[in-house]
Design a protein around this motif. Structure first.
Motif: not given
Length: 75
Positions: A18-32
């Motif tokens: 996840m840290e390597e892929l910082r361009h992804i909004d993980w909070r948004k992905e998890i919430e969706e």
């Protein structure tokens, strides 16, 4: 809209990726994902309720279109 904090434990290797892929909004992905999963579960529960309700209903021997036509002709 108010928010809450949700804390989870994940494997270390996932966290590193996840840290390597910082361009992804993980909070948004998890919430969706959570929203989608809730919708799926609510739908499953609704279908289960409908199936239980209909399990005691015997099907009509006549097709529905015939009853509708008779009703319309009587108006």
């Amino acid at each position: 809209m108010s928010t809450e904090i949700l804390s989870i434990r994940i494997r270390s290797d996932l966290k590193k990726k996840m840290e390597e892929l910082r361009h992804i909004d993980w909070r948004k992905e998890i919430e969706e994902f959570i929203e989608r999963r809730i919708r799926e579960e609510e739908l499953r529960m609704a279908i289960e309720t409908i199936e239980k309700t209909l399990s005691g209903v015997t099907p009509s021997p006549e097709p529905a279109w015939k009853s509708i036509r008779e009703f319309r002709e009587k108006r």
